[in-house]
Design an enzyme around this catalytic site. Structure first.
Site, PDB file in Angstrom:
ATOM      1  N   ASN A  67      30.152 -12.675 -19.928  1.00 59.90           N
ATOM      2  CA  ASN A  67      31.429 -12.065 -20.306  1.00 59.90           C
ATOM      3  C   ASN A  67      32.504 -13.135 -20.364  1.00 59.90           C
ATOM      4  O   ASN A  67      32.280 -14.255 -19.900  1.00 59.90           O
ATOM      5  CB  ASN A  67      31.852 -11.016 -19.271  1.00 59.90           C
ATOM      6  CG  ASN A  67      31.167  -9.665 -19.488  1.00 59.90           C
ATOM      7  OD1 ASN A  67      30.571  -9.409 -20.535  1.00 59.90           O
ATOM      8  ND2 ASN A  67      31.257  -8.813 -18.503  1.00 59.90           N
ATOM      9  N   ARG A  98      17.159   2.414 -28.022  1.00 63.11           N
ATOM     10  CA  ARG A  98      18.039   1.883 -29.065  1.00 63.11           C
ATOM     11  C   ARG A  98      17.239   1.335 -30.251  1.00 63.11           C
ATOM     12  O   ARG A  98      17.567   1.576 -31.404  1.00 63.11           O
ATOM     13  CB  ARG A  98      18.914   0.773 -28.474  1.00 63.11           C
ATOM     14  CG  ARG A  98      20.278   0.658 -29.118  1.00 63.11           C
ATOM     15  CD  ARG A  98      21.122  -0.320 -28.376  1.00 63.11           C
ATOM     16  NE  ARG A  98      20.659  -1.686 -28.564  1.00 63.11           N
ATOM     17  CZ  ARG A  98      20.860  -2.390 -29.673  1.00 63.11           C
ATOM     18  NH1 ARG A  98      21.488  -1.871 -30.696  1.00 63.11           N
ATOM     19  NH2 ARG A  98      20.416  -3.627 -29.758  1.00 63.11           N
ATOM     20  N   PHE A 131      26.853   0.954 -11.501  1.00 67.01           N
ATOM     21  CA  PHE A 131      27.197   0.600 -12.879  1.00 67.01           C
ATOM     22  C   PHE A 131      27.478   1.828 -13.750  1.00 67.01           C
ATOM     23  O   PHE A 131      28.479   1.904 -14.449  1.00 67.01           O
ATOM     24  CB  PHE A 131      26.089  -0.257 -13.508  1.00 67.01           C
ATOM     25  CG  PHE A 131      26.406  -0.722 -14.896  1.00 67.01           C
ATOM     26  CD1 PHE A 131      27.424  -1.633 -15.127  1.00 67.01           C
ATOM     27  CD2 PHE A 131      25.695  -0.254 -15.993  1.00 67.01           C
ATOM     28  CE1 PHE A 131      27.718  -2.079 -16.415  1.00 67.01           C
ATOM     29  CE2 PHE A 131      25.976  -0.693 -17.286  1.00 67.01           C
ATOM     30  CZ  PHE A 131      26.992  -1.603 -17.486  1.00 67.01           C
ATOM     31  N   HIS A 134      29.285  -2.261 -24.799  1.00 68.85           N
ATOM     32  CA  HIS A 134      29.316  -3.408 -25.709  1.00 68.85           C
ATOM     33  C   HIS A 134      28.879  -3.030 -27.122  1.00 68.85           C
ATOM     34  O   HIS A 134      28.220  -3.808 -27.817  1.00 68.85           O
ATOM     35  CB  HIS A 134      28.438  -4.553 -25.195  1.00 68.85           C
ATOM     36  CG  HIS A 134      28.889  -5.129 -23.896  1.00 68.85           C
ATOM     37  ND1 HIS A 134      29.696  -6.231 -23.799  1.00 68.85           N
ATOM     38  CD2 HIS A 134      28.645  -4.748 -22.614  1.00 68.85           C
ATOM     39  CE1 HIS A 134      29.929  -6.508 -22.527  1.00 68.85           C
ATOM     40  NE2 HIS A 134      29.311  -5.617 -21.776  1.00 68.85           N
ATOM     41  N   ARG A 157      20.359  -5.458 -13.519  1.00 70.61           N
ATOM     42  CA  ARG A 157      20.416  -5.789 -14.949  1.00 70.61           C
ATOM     43  C   ARG A 157      19.027  -6.153 -15.460  1.00 70.61           C
ATOM     44  O   ARG A 157      18.696  -5.894 -16.614  1.00 70.61           O
ATOM     45  CB  ARG A 157      21.375  -6.960 -15.193  1.00 70.61           C
ATOM     46  CG  ARG A 157      22.836  -6.614 -14.949  1.00 70.61           C
ATOM     47  CD  ARG A 157      23.722  -7.823 -15.226  1.00 70.61           C
ATOM     48  NE  ARG A 157      23.940  -8.047 -16.638  1.00 70.61           N
ATOM     49  CZ  ARG A 157      24.360  -9.194 -17.162  1.00 70.61           C
ATOM     50  NH1 ARG A 157      24.596 -10.236 -16.381  1.00 70.61           N
ATOM     51  NH2 ARG A 157      24.539  -9.326 -18.453  1.00 70.61           N
ATOM     52  N   TYR A 164      18.199  -3.870 -19.306  1.00 73.84           N
ATOM     53  CA  TYR A 164      18.342  -4.316 -20.698  1.00 73.84           C
ATOM     54  C   TYR A 164      17.099  -4.036 -21.537  1.00 73.84           C
ATOM     55  O   TYR A 164      17.213  -3.637 -22.700  1.00 73.84           O
ATOM     56  CB  TYR A 164      18.721  -5.805 -20.750  1.00 73.84           C
ATOM     57  CG  TYR A 164      20.160  -6.032 -20.329  1.00 73.84           C
ATOM     58  CD1 TYR A 164      20.563  -5.790 -19.016  1.00 73.84           C
ATOM     59  CD2 TYR A 164      21.132  -6.446 -21.221  1.00 73.84           C
ATOM     60  CE1 TYR A 164      21.881  -5.971 -18.615  1.00 73.84           C
ATOM     61  CE2 TYR A 164      22.450  -6.633 -20.836  1.00 73.84           C
ATOM     62  CZ  TYR A 164      22.826  -6.393 -19.526  1.00 73.84           C
ATOM     63  OH  TYR A 164      24.124  -6.560 -19.139  1.00 73.84           O
TER      64      TYR A 164
HETATM   65 FE1  HDE Z   1      25.531  -5.425 -19.326  1.00 79.13          FE
HETATM   66  N1  HDE Z   1      24.443  -4.079 -20.445  1.00 79.13           N
HETATM   67  N2  HDE Z   1      25.057  -4.418 -17.654  1.00 79.13           N
HETATM   68  N3  HDE Z   1      26.711  -6.671 -18.219  1.00 79.13           N
HETATM   69  N4  HDE Z   1      26.030  -6.429 -20.968  1.00 79.13           N
HETATM   70  C1  HDE Z   1      24.303  -4.097 -21.769  1.00 79.13           C
HETATM   71  O1  HDE Z   1      22.257  -3.791 -22.866  1.00 79.13           O
HETATM   72  C2  HDE Z   1      24.103  -3.480 -17.555  1.00 79.13           C
HETATM   73  C3  HDE Z   1      26.870  -6.645 -16.867  1.00 79.13           C
HETATM   74  C4  HDE Z   1      26.743  -7.585 -21.039  1.00 79.13           C
HETATM   75  O2  HDE Z   1      25.781  -8.329 -27.287  1.00 79.13           O
HETATM   76  C5  HDE Z   1      23.315  -3.090 -22.257  1.00 79.13           C
HETATM   77  O3  HDE Z   1      21.381  -4.191 -24.900  1.00 79.13           O
HETATM   78  C6  HDE Z   1      23.911  -3.075 -16.179  1.00 79.13           C
HETATM   79  C7  HDE Z   1      27.473  -7.858 -16.402  1.00 79.13           C
HETATM   80  C8  HDE Z   1      26.885  -7.991 -22.413  1.00 79.13           C
HETATM   81  O4  HDE Z   1      23.998  -7.067 -27.193  1.00 79.13           O
HETATM   82  C9  HDE Z   1      22.814  -2.427 -20.964  1.00 79.13           C
HETATM   83  C10 HDE Z   1      24.815  -3.826 -15.448  1.00 79.13           C
HETATM   84  C11 HDE Z   1      27.681  -8.606 -17.518  1.00 79.13           C
HETATM   85  C12 HDE Z   1      26.226  -7.017 -23.154  1.00 79.13           C
HETATM   86  C13 HDE Z   1      23.597  -3.171 -19.918  1.00 79.13           C
HETATM   87  C14 HDE Z   1      25.518  -4.676 -16.393  1.00 79.13           C
HETATM   88  C15 HDE Z   1      27.205  -7.861 -18.630  1.00 79.13           C
HETATM   89  C16 HDE Z   1      25.693  -6.055 -22.230  1.00 79.13           C
HETATM   90  C17 HDE Z   1      23.800  -2.173 -23.329  1.00 79.13           C
HETATM   91  C18 HDE Z   1      25.063  -3.830 -13.959  1.00 79.13           C
HETATM   92  C19 HDE Z   1      28.347  -9.999 -17.611  1.00 79.13           C
HETATM   93  C20 HDE Z   1      26.114  -6.944 -24.674  1.00 79.13           C
HETATM   94  C21 HDE Z   1      23.070  -2.585 -24.600  1.00 79.13           C
HETATM   95  C22 HDE Z   1      23.912  -3.769 -13.131  1.00 79.13           C
HETATM   96  C23 HDE Z   1      27.617 -11.016 -16.904  1.00 79.13           C
HETATM   97  C24 HDE Z   1      24.949  -7.756 -25.156  1.00 79.13           C
HETATM   98  C25 HDE Z   1      22.156  -3.605 -24.190  1.00 79.13           C
HETATM   99  C26 HDE Z   1      24.907  -7.720 -26.674  1.00 79.13           C
HETATM  100  C27 HDE Z   1      24.928  -4.943 -22.608  1.00 79.13           C
HETATM  101  C28 HDE Z   1      23.422  -2.919 -18.620  1.00 79.13           C
HETATM  102  C29 HDE Z   1      26.569  -5.539 -15.997  1.00 79.13           C
HETATM  103  C30 HDE Z   1      27.313  -8.360 -19.961  1.00 79.13           C
HETATM  104  C31 HDE Z   1      22.944  -0.938 -20.888  1.00 79.13           C
HETATM  105  C32 HDE Z   1      22.929  -2.036 -15.689  1.00 79.13           C
HETATM  106  C33 HDE Z   1      27.767  -8.235 -14.946  1.00 79.13           C
HETATM  107  C34 HDE Z   1      27.615  -9.216 -22.924  1.00 79.13           C
HETATM  108  O5  HDE Z   1      21.445  -2.644 -20.792  1.00 79.13           O
END
Ligand code: HDE
Length: 714
Positions: free
Chosen positions: A167, A388, A180, A94, A377, A381
């Protein structure tokens, strides 16, 4: 004001949206918009970061006029050191995003579900910050690539920050957080070449997803129009996981969060998306910025699907499985509030780049479930912000700071902004009377208390059998789409898989994944790729819902055409009388009207008056607009000899846009090999066809033209 004056005053920002926007636009001169708004622009001395006034910002300190630079030059060193560190690591996923401020307001009657103040008090306007993103590409990648969009909302509530990190698809690619990083490594540019940027059309992505059937549902969403949105104002958002809402009596309901744009859903066509990636890589962020600047504030309705606790096991899928939706036929969405984005950021880095979302940021009245993706998750984060944003104090950065007071005994660390006073930084303490003290849970305004869910079982690494049906829901999705949407899915799989170098990966995806979703889908993609699909009789699992109305874009039409963009191709000798009517129509409908000329040289209308164009056709291609108007003029036949203008019309037609020809000039299509149809309007004047034109724009595309358009060269 005569017509010519009127036209002259037109500029990119002056023809905008609705009554509010019209007022705003009328009072906002372009020059004003270009003025700086920094607050230290006058009467403030240039200083170092230590406050020392700088006498010379042009020359470094040298040993002699032509001598070497001195290490002693603390001004030079401070400036360069700061510059060297201006970039911070981008998000691992993202990375490409855009943000805006706004507010959320709850509807009445949510007390039965939750005690969260911001969801139960309809008089409160809770400030929010939203960040939209793509998943795959780096920070500098293009906006319009085929990808799922992130849609993260930070609610600055009086009880703490609540982050809804969602999302624009309601399902995810893997079921367990332990998968992931494998998924992300597969989707990201390949490690040996760092190719491709912002695309899933490559071997490692399709290798992984064809080996992992649980990804099939999210992948088919990514292959549909959902993954190439027209703009960010017309995407839906989903919390994906099942959450809990807890009311003042401590009763819990399972919920899935949905948020739906008032503007309706719309998508680019794939050819447009690819071209925009080159011609305007900032297409989505520019659109959002301009809409907000022009007072066309995008709005969404927040809703929840509510499941009673006792119904948890009553579905033919598991509520904890993030690869499943709850079809709305089984559980409708109950609206609980609305939010509006009404303010652009002042500084992209400080706000959009530094904002730190975390699904673990919740407030009393909301709680998690055991969805194994959500659980992972909750760790990831905060952890990612340490590298970061450089340490554990990222919550003190203005965009991340709660608006309610926060006090605890956490101290020090990199980038500590607060000068904490006093001796006692522990609890319990008697030195400060035990302050800051705990707050017991209460019906409202109490401390956070986790829902006391009963848990028992063995410690094991195993997935529940209830997570094992991977194909019923992608099939449900495919079956629920309109025929033209299904065709786009076939085209997308075909395009993507055609880029996969390894035959066995292409075959596995078609024969083992697509064939299990829908044989007809598999055969169509297979035929395009030269892959045989055996005559299987698949044991399709019978599910409660076989078709769901709310999965197609057709279920979410727009209510109006506010914020749409219409282009008028002006030229020398243009009959400019019609422009007045168009302009009034545009203001009434909240539409942006851009007058584009063949070049930026002055255009003279049929009365020899100068018309100021907003830009030139070559630089502002039709792919950036929703509809085209060709006004009449004595020079039109000459204009239509121009390659750029011809291409303009050809592309607008190919991309299924409504086109209005004034002066009944639809015969201009003929030399281009195009035929008039329900999407090409003709009229002497604009006014009589204005309503029809609006309806065509509302429908977004002239879908009946799609078959013919497929034969037009791209
Ligand atoms: Fe994320 N995801 N994600 N994700 N995600 C990040 O956090 C992660 C998942 C989503 O505008 C990271 O600050 C894991 C689902 C958005 O700043 C990180 C898993 C959904 C954004 C991370 C998921 C999301 C992130 C990267 C599975 C939809 C951007 C930078 C266990 C419900 C937020 C950050 C923004 C960002 C990890 C799965 C949505 C790496 C480990 C499911 C919208 O922490």
């Amino acid at each position: 004001m005569n017509m010519t004056d009127n036209v002259k005053s037109t500029n990119k920002t002056s023809e905008m949206a609705g009554a509010d926007a019209a007022n705003k636009a009328n009072t906002t001169q372009k020059t004003e918009q270009l003025d700086s708004v920094r607050d230290d622009a006058t009467n403030e001395a240039l200083t170092t970061n230590q406050g020392v006034k700088i006498a010379d910002n042009q020359n470094s300190l040298r040993a002699g006029i032509r001598g070497s630079t001195l290490l002693e030059d603390f001004i030079l060193r401070e400036k360069i050191t700061h510059f060297d560190h201006e970039r911070i690591p981008e998000r691992i996923v993202h990375a490409r995003g855009v943000g805006a401020h706004g507010y959320f307001q709850a509807y009445e009657g949510n007390e039965r579900l939750t005690k969260a103040g911001f969801l139960t008090d309809p008089t409160i306007q809770t400030p929010i910050f939203v960040r939209f993103s793509t998943v795959q590409g780096p920070r500098g990648s293009a906006d319009t690539v085929r990808d799922i969009r992130g849609f993260a909302i930070k609610f600055y509530t009086q009880e703490g920050n609540f982050d809804l990190v969602g999302n624009n698809a309601p399902v995810f690619f893997v079921q367990d957080g332990i998968k992931f990083s494998d998924f992300v490594h597969a989707v990201k540019p390949e490690p040996d070449t760092e190719i491709p940027t912002g695309a899933t059309a490559h071997d490692t992505f399709w290798d992984f997803v064809s080996l992992v059937p649980e990804s099939a549902h999210a992948v088919i969403w990514a292959m549909s129009d959902r993954a190439i949105p027209r703009n960010l104002r017309s995407i839906q958002g989903f919390g994906v996981h099942t959450f809990r809402l807890i009311n003042a009596e401590g009763k819990s309901h399972f919920v899935k969060f949905h948020w739906t744009p008032k503007q309706g859903l719309s998508a680019l066509v794939w050819d447009e998306a690819q071209k925009l990636a080159g011609k305007d890589p900032d297409f989505h962020r520019r659109d959002l910025y301009e809409a907000i600047e022009n007072g066309v504030y995008p709005e969404w309705e927040l809703g929840v699907q509510i499941v009673e606790e006792e119904d948890e096991m009553n579905f033919d899928f598991d509520l904890l499985d993030p690869t499943k939706i709850i079809p709305e036929e089984l559980v409708p969405v109950t609206p609980i509030g609305r939010f509006v984005l009404n303010r652009n950021v002042d500084n992209f880095f400080a706000e959009t780049e530094q904002v730190a979302f975390c699904p673990g940021h919740i407030v009393p009245g909301i709680d998690f479930t055991n969805d194994p993706l959500l659980q992972a998750r909750l760790f990831s984060y905060t952890d990612t912000q340490l590298s970061r944003l450089g340490g554990p104090n990222f919550h003190q950065i203005p965009i991340n700071k709660p608006v309610c007071p926060f006090h605890n005994n956490q101290r020090d660390g990199i980038h500590q902004h607060t000068i904490h006073k006093g001796q006692a930084s522990y609890q319990p303490n008697s030195i400060d009377n035990d302050w800051p003290a705990e707050t017991p849970p209460a019906a409202s305004n109490g401390g956070f208390e986790s829902y006391p869910e009963q848990i028992s079982g063995h410690k094991l690494r195993q997935r529940s059998e209830t997570f094992s049906d991977h194909f019923s829901q992608p099939r449900l999705y495919y079956k629920s789409l309109a025929p033209h949407e299904q065709k786009h899915v076939v085209d997308a799989y075909t395009f993507e898989l055609s880029k996969v170098q390894r035959k066995h990966i292409r075959e596995r995806q078609v024969q083992q994944i697509l064939a299990n979703i829908d044989l007809d889908l598999a055969r169509q993609v297979g035929a395009n790729l030269g892959i045989e699909v055996p005559d299987l009789t698949l044991d399709y699992k019978k599910t409660a819902v076989e078709k769901s109305a709310k999965l197609s874009f057709l279920a979410f039409p727009p209510q109006d055409i506010q914020g749409r963009k219409v282009v008028v191709l002006i030229h020398n000798l243009v009959k400019s009388d019609a422009l007045e009517a168009m302009k009034n129509w545009a203001i009434k409908e909240g539409v942006t009207l851009h007058l584009l000329a063949p070049s930026l040289a002055p255009v003279k209308d049929h009365q020899d008056s100068i018309i100021t164009a907003d830009g030139m056709q070559m630089a502002e291609p039709s792919i950036a607009y929703d509809a085209v108007i060709i006004p009449d003029g004595d020079n039109l036949n000459v204009v239509m000899q121009d390659g750029v203008t011809r291409h303009y019309l050809l592309e607008a037609y190919k991309h299924l846009k409504p086109i209005a020809f004034l002066g009944n000039k639809s015969d201009l299509l003929e030399p281009l090999g195009l035929v008039p149809d329900e999407g090409t309007l003709v009229g002497d004047e604009f006014q009589p066809i204005a309503e029809k034109f609006k309806n065509l724009i509302m429908a977004h595309r002239v879908w009946s033209r799609e078959q013919i358009a497929a034969h037009i060269p791209a």
